[in-house]
Design a protein around this motif. Sequence first.
Motif, mmCIF file in Angstrom:
data_model
loop_
_atom_site.group_PDB
_atom_site.id
_atom_site.type_symbol
_atom_site.label_atom_id
_atom_site.label_comp_id
_atom_site.label_asym_id
_atom_site.label_seq_id
_atom_site.Cartn_x
_atom_site.Cartn_y
_atom_site.Cartn_z
ATOM 1 N N ASP A 30 9.937 -1.866 -5.307
ATOM 2 C CA ASP A 30 9.416 -0.509 -4.488
ATOM 3 C C ASP A 30 9.733 -0.815 -3.139
ATOM 4 O O ASP A 30 8.984 -0.482 -1.993
ATOM 5 C CB ASP A 30 7.834 -0.760 -4.532
ATOM 6 N N ASN A 31 11.125 -0.968 -2.920
ATOM 7 C CA ASN A 31 11.606 -1.272 -1.431
ATOM 8 C C ASN A 31 11.738 -0.080 -0.730
ATOM 9 O O ASN A 31 11.808 -0.083 0.614
ATOM 10 C CB ASN A 31 13.027 -2.013 -1.443
ATOM 11 N N ALA A 32 11.302 1.073 -1.235
ATOM 12 C CA ALA A 32 11.140 2.284 -0.331
ATOM 13 C C ALA A 32 9.851 2.198 0.426
ATOM 14 O O ALA A 32 9.397 2.662 1.515
ATOM 15 C CB ALA A 32 11.098 3.470 -1.215
ATOM 16 N N GLY A 33 8.941 1.294 0.249
ATOM 17 C CA GLY A 33 7.698 0.834 0.666
ATOM 18 C C GLY A 33 7.724 -0.047 1.652
ATOM 19 O O GLY A 33 6.526 -0.423 2.322
ATOM 20 N N GLY A 34 8.588 -1.134 1.644
ATOM 21 C CA GLY A 34 8.807 -2.048 2.448
ATOM 22 C C GLY A 34 9.315 -3.349 1.630
ATOM 23 O O GLY A 34 9.727 -3.453 0.476
ATOM 24 N N THR A 354 3.614 -2.712 -19.386
ATOM 25 C CA THR A 354 4.570 -3.330 -20.330
ATOM 26 C C THR A 354 5.564 -4.325 -19.722
ATOM 27 O O THR A 354 6.463 -5.013 -20.187
ATOM 28 C CB THR A 354 5.786 -2.323 -20.996
ATOM 29 N N SER A 355 5.279 -4.396 -18.355
ATOM 30 C CA SER A 355 6.360 -5.401 -17.523
ATOM 31 C C SER A 355 5.700 -5.939 -16.096
ATOM 32 O O SER A 355 4.691 -5.413 -15.878
ATOM 33 C CB SER A 355 7.713 -4.596 -17.366
ATOM 34 N N ASP A 356 6.367 -6.843 -15.628
ATOM 35 C CA ASP A 356 5.963 -7.367 -14.142
ATOM 36 C C ASP A 356 6.724 -6.515 -13.062
ATOM 37 O O ASP A 356 6.554 -6.811 -11.863
ATOM 38 C CB ASP A 356 6.384 -8.568 -14.020
ATOM 39 N N PHE A 357 7.457 -5.408 -13.408
ATOM 40 C CA PHE A 357 8.496 -4.567 -12.547
ATOM 41 C C PHE A 357 7.528 -3.782 -11.711
ATOM 42 O O PHE A 357 6.713 -3.134 -12.256
ATOM 43 C CB PHE A 357 9.332 -3.741 -13.407
ATOM 44 N N GLY A 358 7.545 -3.727 -10.340
ATOM 45 C CA GLY A 358 6.755 -2.994 -9.587
ATOM 46 C C GLY A 358 7.470 -1.707 -9.206
ATOM 47 O O GLY A 358 8.349 -2.157 -7.938
ATOM 48 N N ILE A 359 7.209 -0.827 -9.602
ATOM 49 C CA ILE A 359 8.024 0.688 -9.198
ATOM 50 C C ILE A 359 6.986 1.576 -8.605
ATOM 51 O O ILE A 359 5.859 1.254 -8.713
ATOM 52 C CB ILE A 359 8.921 1.300 -10.237
ATOM 53 N N ARG A 360 7.293 2.727 -8.032
ATOM 54 C CA ARG A 360 6.318 3.409 -7.490
ATOM 55 C C ARG A 360 6.698 4.879 -7.845
ATOM 56 O O ARG A 360 7.806 5.159 -8.166
ATOM 57 C CB ARG A 360 6.162 3.480 -6.152
ATOM 58 N N TRP A 361 5.618 5.887 -7.722
ATOM 59 C CA TRP A 361 5.769 7.188 -7.784
ATOM 60 C C TRP A 361 5.148 7.779 -6.598
ATOM 61 O O TRP A 361 4.158 7.121 -6.091
ATOM 62 C CB TRP A 361 5.075 7.701 -9.179
#
Length: 373
Positions: A30-34, A354-361
Amino acid sequence: MADVVVDGCLNVDAVRSHFPALKQNQIFLDNAGGSQILSDAINSIRTYLEETNVQLGASYHVGQKATEKYNEGLKAAAEFMNASVDEIVIGPSTTQLFSNLSQAFALSFPDDAEIICSSIDHEANISSWVRLAKVRNFTLKWWTPSSEPGDLKLTAENLRPLMSANTKLVTCTHSSNILGTIHDIKSIADEVHKTPGAMLCVDGVAYAPHREVDVKALDVDFYSFSWYKVYGPHISVLYGSQTAQQNVTSLGHYFHTPADTLPTKLGLAAASYELVGTLPSILSYFGPDRKKTWSAIAAHEQRLQGILLDYLNERDDVVVYSERSADSELRLPVISFSVKGKSSRDVVEEVDATSDFGIRWGHFYSKRMVDDL
């Protein structure tokens, strides 16, 4: 710690060793957030508060040491963007610094001034100018590129029809924190400066973590970004060219001397001492040859984003917004897409489950652009 670049390539193990947060079972996408913060920056904050937590300017030993650390932080901030110390001011956020700047412009712009705002920016570089135009009854023009998902790019060409003899300020982002497309700021600056007295104010928050910032090469008038995006704490920096600073009236106390510095005019005592003191550690992370490190980062990012973009571009049920190429000259690894028949929230929550991936909407404060899309 080992060098983060070896034989021209990013040493991923060495990079990871600098960031304590990466020891967790979480993959931060979520590098759009920092960004995550460097261990040396964390240690710097603790050391400052333990050993030098006093007001600046005192003549006693600890006071001198605190002032020295703060000044070293200012020098590092200026060096990071190829500016001089008298051309920068530190603040709590890019949003706040732009707000301060807009207030300082309120008395210096003529009544017939026109302001041009990019509509695909983070609200930090929009709301202050909208408010200024409303308060002073200035003409506000919206700079909107094509509405086609693959062509959301600001250019000198689509800016030109908006420019006039009354244009005093143009605002835009170096790269959208939603789209990742890199805008040619130098060509945009050249277009703006064809109009006498017109200035360019650039939001570099999404760009600065990924590419080297050189404000002199870009020929911008104002440029700001936040250090929490660049491996540091939650503070920001604003550059103002010597010429552009002449348009900035002071918001500071009447007795401050010298009265004509950017920190006096816009800083309002908002530069946290212990956080400013971390900035030399960020500069050190890039090693003795920063250009080499930035080049390695760009090459590594291109490989990674290529994997994701190749997958997304092959799917008929996915729309990738703006630049579809993985070329690091054209885009940053900030990628937005939608899946036909699914809400973005549903996609993110399925990934979470289902994963350890941290993404955002969501809109990440670029709400006008997201609403338009």
